[in-house]
Write an enzyme that holds these catalytic residues in place. Sequence first.
Site, PDB file in Angstrom:
ATOM      1  N   SER A 159      -4.759 -23.343   7.537  1.00 20.32           N
ATOM      2  CA  SER A 159      -4.644 -24.257   8.667  1.00 20.32           C
ATOM      3  C   SER A 159      -5.347 -23.640   9.885  1.00 20.32           C
ATOM      4  O   SER A 159      -6.522 -23.303   9.799  1.00 20.32           O
ATOM      5  CB  SER A 159      -3.167 -24.555   8.929  1.00 20.32           C
ATOM      6  OG  SER A 159      -3.000 -25.611   9.832  1.00 20.32           O
ATOM      7  N   TRP A 160      -4.645 -23.456  11.012  1.00 22.10           N
ATOM      8  CA  TRP A 160      -5.263 -22.761  12.151  1.00 22.10           C
ATOM      9  C   TRP A 160      -5.723 -21.374  11.738  1.00 22.10           C
ATOM     10  O   TRP A 160      -6.728 -20.861  12.235  1.00 22.10           O
ATOM     11  CB  TRP A 160      -4.277 -22.683  13.309  1.00 22.10           C
ATOM     12  CG  TRP A 160      -4.681 -21.718  14.377  1.00 22.10           C
ATOM     13  CD1 TRP A 160      -4.046 -20.560  14.724  1.00 22.10           C
ATOM     14  CD2 TRP A 160      -5.836 -21.786  15.219  1.00 22.10           C
ATOM     15  NE1 TRP A 160      -4.730 -19.907  15.733  1.00 22.10           N
ATOM     16  CE2 TRP A 160      -5.842 -20.643  16.059  1.00 22.10           C
ATOM     17  CE3 TRP A 160      -6.887 -22.705  15.347  1.00 22.10           C
ATOM     18  CZ2 TRP A 160      -6.828 -20.396  17.001  1.00 22.10           C
ATOM     19  CZ3 TRP A 160      -7.877 -22.451  16.287  1.00 22.10           C
ATOM     20  CH2 TRP A 160      -7.842 -21.318  17.101  1.00 22.10           C
ATOM     21  N   ASP A 207      -3.024 -33.273   1.745  1.00 27.18           N
ATOM     22  CA  ASP A 207      -2.826 -32.629   3.037  1.00 27.18           C
ATOM     23  C   ASP A 207      -3.265 -33.612   4.120  1.00 27.18           C
ATOM     24  O   ASP A 207      -4.440 -33.959   4.208  1.00 27.18           O
ATOM     25  CB  ASP A 207      -3.667 -31.347   3.097  1.00 27.18           C
ATOM     26  CG  ASP A 207      -3.464 -30.532   4.358  1.00 27.18           C
ATOM     27  OD1 ASP A 207      -2.925 -31.070   5.336  1.00 27.18           O
ATOM     28  OD2 ASP A 207      -3.858 -29.353   4.351  1.00 27.18           O
ATOM     29  N   HIS A 233       0.126 -29.997   2.834  1.00 29.74           N
ATOM     30  CA  HIS A 233      -0.445 -28.987   3.722  1.00 29.74           C
ATOM     31  C   HIS A 233       0.165 -27.599   3.543  1.00 29.74           C
ATOM     32  O   HIS A 233      -0.513 -26.596   3.751  1.00 29.74           O
ATOM     33  CB  HIS A 233      -0.241 -29.443   5.178  1.00 29.74           C
ATOM     34  CG  HIS A 233      -0.798 -28.509   6.197  1.00 29.74           C
ATOM     35  ND1 HIS A 233      -2.151 -28.262   6.330  1.00 29.74           N
ATOM     36  CD2 HIS A 233      -0.192 -27.737   7.146  1.00 29.74           C
ATOM     37  CE1 HIS A 233      -2.354 -27.397   7.315  1.00 29.74           C
ATOM     38  NE2 HIS A 233      -1.185 -27.060   7.824  1.00 29.74           N
ATOM     39  N   GLY A 266       0.834  -1.199   0.000  1.00 26.58           N
ATOM     40  CA  GLY A 266       0.000   0.000   0.000  1.00 26.58           C
ATOM     41  C   GLY A 266       0.867   1.247   0.000  1.00 26.58           C
ATOM     42  O   GLY A 266       2.045   1.202  -0.357  1.00 26.58           O
TER      43      GLY A 266
END
Length: 302
Positions: A95-96, A252, A280, A28
């Site tokens: 993932s998380w 995964d 993954h 930006g």
Amino acid sequence: MYPEIEPFETGRLQVSDLHNLYYEVSGGPGGGTSPKDRTFFNPEKYKIILFDQRGSGQSTPSASLEENTTWDLVKDIEKIREHLKIDKWHVFGGSWGSTLSLAYAEAHPDRVISLTLRGIFTLRKSELDFFYQNGASHLFPEAWEEYIAPIPEAERRDMVLAYHAQLNSADEETRLKAARAWSKWEMATSRLFVSAEDIKKAEADDWANAFARIENHYFVNEGFMRQGQLLDPQEIEKIRHIPCRVIQGRYDVVCPATTAYALKKAWPEVELTFVPDAGHSAREPGTSKLLVEATDKFSDLQ
């Protein structure tokens, strides 16, 4: 991938009496040069905001489990948005990070322009059992042997719970040994072609301690959610209007494809793409390429 850029702003935000978060802004206006996590975004179009969740990375106190729940993190994300004076933003996570992205979007659907997700993970018991109890063990037997080694045979009926005891042991060496083994298991199974660099990361005590303790803390507490909460029809209805792209490695084993497929069934408007030659990691070529395509596609949405 876009060129590496440096953040033009870094800062710390006190989100509770205990927890202080590290965040950074790049791209930006004022964009320069920086590391790999920013290379999924066109810096000419995105203001890229990254943060270390409670207890992780440069946030303090390191590895702290106090005041550390999914809903604390959702509140933290809102505090960062408000602190940076952003009205609405694009949310990206794998993932998380996909768990947290969905939880945040369902809590604040009016603040999310788009969702770009990878390796869908919703903390259902079946997902945890596959990776930590009986499933991935059949594909990576040699790595599994190392993972179970710190746990006495009589305690292996619930590996997440058994690791919880060791990761919170009063004995430092017990904690660190368990942390390294827990972390190495995930690093050894995250790619189709195992990364020596990832394995080495798991051997670093400070990193492994925070990674393993916080992951296990969330898993033993079932994500501080009811089972299947993120996929509940009433929760999905809150975010159905948000454009969402999901990139899922076919192989995964950390966050198996069945969960991404369950999200697609619950939310048919999701654009789900299986990467035929990926596991993954976000760093596998096919996955990286599609994640960049997704952020490019969403970059003009307001």
